[in-house]
Design a protein around this motif. Structure first.
Motif, PDB file in Angstrom:
ATOM      1  N   ASP A 158      27.738   0.760  12.335  1.00 31.52           N
ATOM      2  CA  ASP A 158      26.556   0.049  11.839  1.00 31.52           C
ATOM      3  C   ASP A 158      27.071  -1.310  11.397  1.00 31.52           C
ATOM      4  O   ASP A 158      27.832  -1.409  10.440  1.00 31.52           O
ATOM      5  CB  ASP A 158      25.990   0.885  10.673  1.00 31.52           C
ATOM      6  N   SER A 161      23.636  -6.387  11.328  1.00 38.79           N
ATOM      7  CA  SER A 161      22.498  -6.024  10.477  1.00 38.79           C
ATOM      8  C   SER A 161      21.928  -7.129   9.594  1.00 38.79           C
ATOM      9  O   SER A 161      21.856  -6.984   8.370  1.00 38.79           O
ATOM     10  CB  SER A 161      22.886  -4.809   9.607  1.00 38.79           C
ATOM     11  N   PRO A 162      21.497  -8.248  10.205  1.00 35.37           N
ATOM     12  CA  PRO A 162      20.852  -9.304   9.412  1.00 35.37           C
ATOM     13  C   PRO A 162      19.427  -8.901   9.030  1.00 35.37           C
ATOM     14  O   PRO A 162      18.975  -7.816   9.402  1.00 35.37           O
ATOM     15  CB  PRO A 162      20.828 -10.487  10.383  1.00 35.37           C
ATOM     16  N   ASN A 163      18.770  -9.770   8.308  1.00 35.81           N
ATOM     17  CA  ASN A 163      17.409  -9.469   7.861  1.00 35.81           C
ATOM     18  C   ASN A 163      16.401 -10.366   8.552  1.00 35.81           C
ATOM     19  O   ASN A 163      16.625 -11.566   8.702  1.00 35.81           O
ATOM     20  CB  ASN A 163      17.322  -9.646   6.349  1.00 35.81           C
ATOM     21  N   HIS A 172      26.982 -11.984   7.516  1.00 36.10           N
ATOM     22  CA  HIS A 172      26.598 -11.248   8.727  1.00 36.10           C
ATOM     23  C   HIS A 172      27.540 -11.582   9.879  1.00 36.10           C
ATOM     24  O   HIS A 172      27.812 -10.739  10.726  1.00 36.10           O
ATOM     25  CB  HIS A 172      25.152 -11.579   9.120  1.00 36.10           C
ATOM     26  N   HIS A 198      21.368  -2.418  12.116  1.00 31.87           N
ATOM     27  CA  HIS A 198      20.430  -1.900  11.114  1.00 31.87           C
ATOM     28  C   HIS A 198      19.716  -3.095  10.472  1.00 31.87           C
ATOM     29  O   HIS A 198      19.902  -3.399   9.296  1.00 31.87           O
ATOM     30  CB  HIS A 198      21.241  -1.117  10.073  1.00 31.87           C
ATOM     31  N   GLY A 200      17.214  -5.613   8.683  1.00 31.82           N
ATOM     32  CA  GLY A 200      16.252  -5.464   7.594  1.00 31.82           C
ATOM     33  C   GLY A 200      14.886  -5.906   8.107  1.00 31.82           C
ATOM     34  O   GLY A 200      14.538  -7.072   8.068  1.00 31.82           O
ATOM     35  N   TYR A 353      15.652   0.111   0.026  1.00 34.50           N
ATOM     36  CA  TYR A 353      16.838   0.008   0.883  1.00 34.50           C
ATOM     37  C   TYR A 353      17.644   1.314   0.873  1.00 34.50           C
ATOM     38  O   TYR A 353      18.063   1.812   1.924  1.00 34.50           O
ATOM     39  CB  TYR A 353      17.670  -1.164   0.342  1.00 34.50           C
ATOM     40  N   ASP A 357      18.547   4.066   3.828  1.00 32.14           N
ATOM     41  CA  ASP A 357      19.916   4.439   4.189  1.00 32.14           C
ATOM     42  C   ASP A 357      20.120   5.945   4.112  1.00 32.14           C
ATOM     43  O   ASP A 357      20.878   6.510   4.905  1.00 32.14           O
ATOM     44  CB  ASP A 357      20.927   3.689   3.312  1.00 32.14           C
ATOM     45  N   TYR A 379      30.124   1.835   8.276  1.00 30.39           N
ATOM     46  CA  TYR A 379      29.247   0.744   7.862  1.00 30.39           C
ATOM     47  C   TYR A 379      30.075  -0.485   7.558  1.00 30.39           C
ATOM     48  O   TYR A 379      30.968  -0.427   6.706  1.00 30.39           O
ATOM     49  CB  TYR A 379      28.492   1.114   6.582  1.00 30.39           C
ATOM     50  N   THR A 381      29.907  -3.893   5.925  1.00 24.08           N
ATOM     51  CA  THR A 381      29.163  -4.869   5.116  1.00 24.08           C
ATOM     52  C   THR A 381      30.088  -5.485   4.076  1.00 24.08           C
ATOM     53  O   THR A 381      31.207  -5.013   3.869  1.00 24.08           O
ATOM     54  CB  THR A 381      27.976  -4.258   4.341  1.00 24.08           C
ATOM     55  N   GLN A 385      28.311  -4.441  -1.477  1.00 29.19           N
ATOM     56  CA  GLN A 385      27.453  -3.270  -1.283  1.00 29.19           C
ATOM     57  C   GLN A 385      28.209  -1.958  -1.482  1.00 29.19           C
ATOM     58  O   GLN A 385      27.684  -0.875  -1.197  1.00 29.19           O
ATOM     59  CB  GLN A 385      26.810  -3.297   0.113  1.00 29.19           C
ATOM     60  N   PHE A 389      26.712   1.963  -1.240  1.00 24.15           N
ATOM     61  CA  PHE A 389      27.119   2.995  -0.290  1.00 24.15           C
ATOM     62  C   PHE A 389      27.740   4.196  -0.990  1.00 24.15           C
ATOM     63  O   PHE A 389      27.489   5.338  -0.600  1.00 24.15           O
ATOM     64  CB  PHE A 389      28.047   2.420   0.779  1.00 24.15           C
TER      65      PHE A 389
HETATM   66  N1  ARG Z   1      20.590  -5.860   6.060  1.00 22.97           N
HETATM   67  C1  ARG Z   1      21.679  -5.662   5.138  1.00 22.97           C
HETATM   68  C2  ARG Z   1      22.130  -6.997   4.571  1.00 22.97           C
HETATM   69  O1  ARG Z   1      21.796  -8.029   5.088  1.00 22.97           O
HETATM   70  C3  ARG Z   1      22.863  -4.961   5.761  1.00 22.97           C
HETATM   71  C4  ARG Z   1      22.580  -3.579   6.282  1.00 22.97           C
HETATM   72  C5  ARG Z   1      23.844  -2.782   6.441  1.00 22.97           C
HETATM   73  N2  ARG Z   1      23.608  -1.472   6.970  1.00 22.97           N
HETATM   74  C6  ARG Z   1      23.042  -0.452   6.288  1.00 22.97           C
HETATM   75  N3  ARG Z   1      22.865   0.687   6.887  1.00 22.97           N
HETATM   76  N4  ARG Z   1      22.701  -0.590   5.029  1.00 22.97           N
HETATM   77  O2  ARG Z   1      22.835  -7.011   3.596  1.00 22.97           O
END
Ligand code: ARG
Length: 633
Positions: A158, A161-163, A172, A198, A200, A353, A357, A379, A381, A385, A389
Motif C-alpha cells: 500500500d 496514496s495521495p488525497n 507522497h 489507497h 483519500g 480514516y 483502514d 504500508y 507512509t 502515521q 498504524f
Molecule cells: N492518504 C494518506 C495520506 O495522504 C495515506 C494513506 C496510506 N495508506 C493507508 N492504508 N492508510 O497521508
C-alpha cells in the motif's frame, strides 16, 4: 551466496549432530536444535563465513568452547560435501570457526551466475541449487545440493496514496519511490504483488468541497475537465476555511457527506468528477516515474464499514465513550496516563480514516474471493502515521482478522527537508509541487550534460540529450531518496543528488555505461580470428582468477542474492543502494589495478566475464530500484 550459506548451515548442523548426538537429542526434546550460528565473516581476514555457535553451546554441552569447535571441525573434515565447498576450517579465539570457500566453489558460483538472468536470486518457493546449472565439474559435491526457500505468497504494498483534491506532496513522492522499489524487489523474488493506491477519496473533505463548489463554481460538479488540480486545491482551501469559520456552512457540508455516502446520484457524480480530475494529475507523475499502481481508494471500503463495527462488537472490543464508539488500546496511553482509543465511529455516526483502514485490513487478509487472501501487507507512509498504524494493527489483531503467521507491517519514512534542515519549501515559502521538482531535476541534469558535452567536445542530437537528461534527472531524485535509510529525515539537494561523484544515481549510471562498454569491447575482440576459443566456451570452461582484486570482486558479486533477501525481509532499499555503490567501487579498484583488455588470453576472458557480471548486476539492481539504465551518457 545464500544457497552456499544454507548448505553450509546444514552441514554444520549435521556435524554438530554427529559430534554431540546426546546433546542434539536433548535439544530436540525441548523443541530446539543445536544452532551453529553461521553468518558471513565479519572481516575478510576471517574468510567467507564464521560459525560462532561453539561459544553458546559450551554450557549446554558441558565442554569448553574450543573443544566444541574442534569436535565440529573434525566432523566437517569427514564430510565430502563440506570439503568440496571449503578449505580446512580455522578455529580462532575462544572457539570461532572461520570458513573459507574453495576457489573452485567460488568459480562455480560465478559460472552459474553468468548463465543465470536472475543472477543467483532464487524465486520464492523454488529450490536453490548450489553451483547452479553452470557449475564446473570440479566443484565436486558442491553441485546438486538443494536448499529450500520460502514459498511464494501474495503480498500487498500500500503506497503512494495521495488525497483527492489535494496536491500530491513530497511525502507522497517518498512513499511512491520507496513503495515502488519494495514492490519490485518482492515481485522479482516471485511473490504475487498487489500494488495498491489507497487514495483519500472519501470523507468530510468532499462535503465541504461539494458544498463550496455548488455555490462558487457549479460547473465543476457537472462538467468533466472544468478545472485543473491547482484550482481544485485552491477551492478546497477556501472550503476548509469556511468550514472552520461558518457554522451554517458546516451543517450543509455535513449533510452533503451524508448524501454522498447514501449514494445520492448528484453528489456521486460531483464526487466522481472531482476524483477524475485529481487522478489525471496523479497519473502524470506516475507515468513520468514509471510507477504502476492499482487504485483502490478509501471509498472502496465503504460497504465494509458496518461489518467492521459488527465484528468489533461481537469480539466485545467496542466501548461507547462520549457518544463515540471506540476500542481502547492496550499498552498505549496518552498524556495523563489514560489509555488511548481508536475511534471507530464518531458520535454523529460518521466513520473516519482509522475505520477505513480497519476495513482494509479485514478485507486484505480475508480469504479470496471475499478478500485478497494476502500473506503480507506493507504500508509505506511517513513516520508521523506510526501510532495510527500501531493502533489499527492492534485492533485488527484483537478482532481476529489476521490469520496466524501473516505479516502486517508499517514501513515508516522520515521527512523530506530543505537544505536548511526545515520542511521543504519553495523560495516563496509555498509547498513544493512535485511536477516542478521533477522538472527542475531534469533541467539541471540537462544543463550538466550540455556542460560535459562541451568539455568533452562531443556532439549529440536533441533526442539523445533529452533522453539522457530525463533519465538522469529522475533517477537522481529516486536514488537520493532510496539511498538514505528511510527512517531518518533526509535533506533534499539537487546539487548533491546530481553529482557525478559519490553515492548518487549519475555515478552509478555512469559506472554501468563504462563497465558495459568494457565488456562489449572485450567481446568484440573475442570474435577475432586470432582467438582460438569459441566465444561461448571461453569463460565457462576456463574461469581463472589469481589476483586479490579479482577475488574481492568475485566475492562482492556473489553477495547480490543475500542483499536482495535482506531487502525483502527488512524493507530497506538503502541496503541495495549501498551494495551497488560498493560494487562499483570494488570494480574500480579491480579495473585500476588489474589489466583486462590487455591481459593474456586466459586471464582476459575471465576478467571480461567479471566485467559483464558486474554490469549485469548493476543493471538488475538499479532496475529493482526503479531506475532504468543508459547505453551511453
Ligand atoms: N492518504 C494518506 C495520506 O495522504 C495515506 C494513506 C496510506 N495508506 C493507508 N492504508 N492508510 O497521508
Amino acid at each position: 551466496m545464500l544457497c552456499v550459506l544454507q548448505a553450509l548451515t546444514r552441514q554444520l548442523e549435521e556435524a554438530l549432530e554427529r559430534a554431540f548426538p546426546e546433546g542434539a537429542a536433548a535439544a530436540r526434546a525441548s523443541g530446539a536444535s543445536l544452532d551453529p550460528q553461521l553468518a558471513p565473516a565479519s572481516k575478510p581476514e576471517f574468510g567467507d563465513f564464521q560459525a560462532n555457535g561453539a561459544l553458546a553451546l559450551a554450557r549446554p554441552l558441558q565442554q569448553p568452547p574450543r573443544a566444541v569447535a574442534t569436535a565440529i571441525v573434525e566432523q566437517l573434515a569427514a564430510d565430502p560435501a563440506f570439503t568440496a565447498l571449503c578449505l580446512s576450517p580455522q578455529i580462532a579465539g575462544p572457539g570461532f570457526i572461520n570458513l573459507t570457500l574453495r576457489p573452485e566453489a567460488l568459480v562455480a558460483e560465478v559460472a552459474s551466475r553468468l548463465a543465470d538472468s536472475r543472477l543467483g536470486v532464487p524465486l520464492a518457493g523454488a529450490a536453490a541449487v548450489v553451483g547452479g546449472s553452470g557449475a564446473a565439474p570440479d566443484a565436486g559435491g558442491a553441485a546438486g545440493i538443494v536448499a529450500p526457500s520460502p514459498p511464494a505468497e501474495p503480498v500487498i504494498v500500500d503506497f503512494s496514496s495521495p488525497n483527492i483534491a489535494k496536491e500530491m506532496h513530497v511525502g507522497h513522492l517518498r512513499s511512491t519511490i520507496i513503495g515502488d522499489c519494495l514492490a519490485r524487489v518482492l515481485a522479482f523474488r516471485g511473490h504475487a504483488v498487489l500494488r495498491l493506491n489507497h487514495v483519500g477519496d472519501w470523507g468530510t473533505q468532499f462535503g465541504m468541497l461539494i458544498t463550496h463548489l455548488k455555490q462558487v463554481a457549479p460547473e465543476a460538479l457537472t462538467t468533466a475537465d472544468a478545472m485543473d488540480l491547482g484550482d481544485l486545491v485552491a477551492f478546497y482551501r477556501q472550503a476548509k476555511q469556511r468550514f472552520d469559520e461558518d457554522e451554517a456552512f458546516q451543517t450543509t457540508a455535513r449533510e452533503e457527506v451524508v448524501k454522498l455516502q447514501a449514494g445520492d446520484p448528484v453528489s456521486r457524480r460531483a464526487w466522481q468528477l472531482l476524483c477524475d480530475q485529481s487522478r489525471r494529475e496523479f497519473q502524470l507523475i506516475y507515468d513520468r516515474l514509471g510507477i504502476e499502481l492499482q487504485e483502490r481508494g478509501e471509498s472502496f471500503y465503504n460497504p465494509y464499514l458496518p461489518a467492521v463495527v459488527a465484528d468489533l462488537e461481537t469480539a466485545g472490543l467496542l466501548v461507547t465513550d462520549d457518544g463515540a464508539r471506540c476500542v481502547f488500546l492496550k499498552g498505549v496511553s496518552g498524556k495523563e496516563g489514560k489509555p488511548l482509543p481508536v475511534i471507530v465511529q464518531k458520535s454523529d455516526g460518521g466513520f473516519n480514516y482509522a475505520t477505513t483502514d480497519l476495513a482494509a485490513i479485514r478485507y486484505r487478509f480475508a480469504a479470496a474471493p471475499a478478500g485478497d487472501g494476502a500473506c503480507r501487507v506493507i504500508y509505506v507512509t511517513d513516520a508521523g502515521q506510526a501510532s495510527h498504524f500501531a493502533g489499527v494493527f492492534q485492533v485488527a489483531r484483537r478482532a481476529g482478522w489476521i490469520p496466524e503467521d501473516r505479516r502486517l507491517e508499517h514501513v515508516p519514512f522520515g521527512l523530506v527537508q530543505g537544505e536548511d534542515g526545515k520542511k521543504l519549501k519553495t523560495r516563496s515559502g509555498d509547498t513544493v509541487r512535485l511536477k516542478d521538482l521533477l522538472d527542475e531535476a531534469v533541467e539541471r541534469a540537462d544543463a550538466d550534460l550540455l556542460r560535459r558535452l562541451e568539455e568533452e567536445g562531443r556532439q549529440e542530437d536533441e533526442a539523445f540529450i533529452r533522453h539522457v537528461a530525463t533519465t538522469v534527472g529522475l533517477a537522481a531524485v529516486k536514488y537520493a531518496d532510496l539511498s538514505q535509510n528511510r527512517t531518518t529525515n533526509y535533506q533534499f539537494s539537487f546539487d548533491r543528488m546530481l553529482a557525478l561523484q559519490g553515492n548518487t544515481a549519475p555515478y552509478l549510471l555512469y559506472a554501468v555505461v563504462r563497465i558495459a562498454g568494457i565488456a562489449r569491447k572485450g567481446a568484440e575482440g573475442e570474435a577475432e580470428p586470432l582467438d582460438p576459443q569459441p566465444a561461448d566456451a571461453a569463460f565457462d570452461a576456463a574461469l581463472v582468477f589469481s589476483e586479490p582484486q579479482e577475488w574481492a570482486l568475485v566475492r562482492h558479486l556473489l553477495g547480490f542474492d543475500a542483499v536482495i533477501a535482506e531487502v525483502e525481509e527488512e524493507l530497506l532499499p538503502n541496503r541495495l543502494c549501498t551494495y551497488l555503490f560498493e560494487l562499483s567501487q570494488v570494480f574500480n579498484r579491480f579495473y585500476d589495478q588489474v589489466p583486462v583488455l590487455k591481459a593474456p588470453p586466459e586471464a582476459r576472458a575471465s576478467r571480461l566475464a567479471l566485467c559483464r557480471l558486474t554490469a549485469d548486476t548493476l543493471k538488475l539492481g538499479l532496475g529493482l530500484l526503479g531506475i532504468p539504465t543508459l547505453e551511453r551518457m
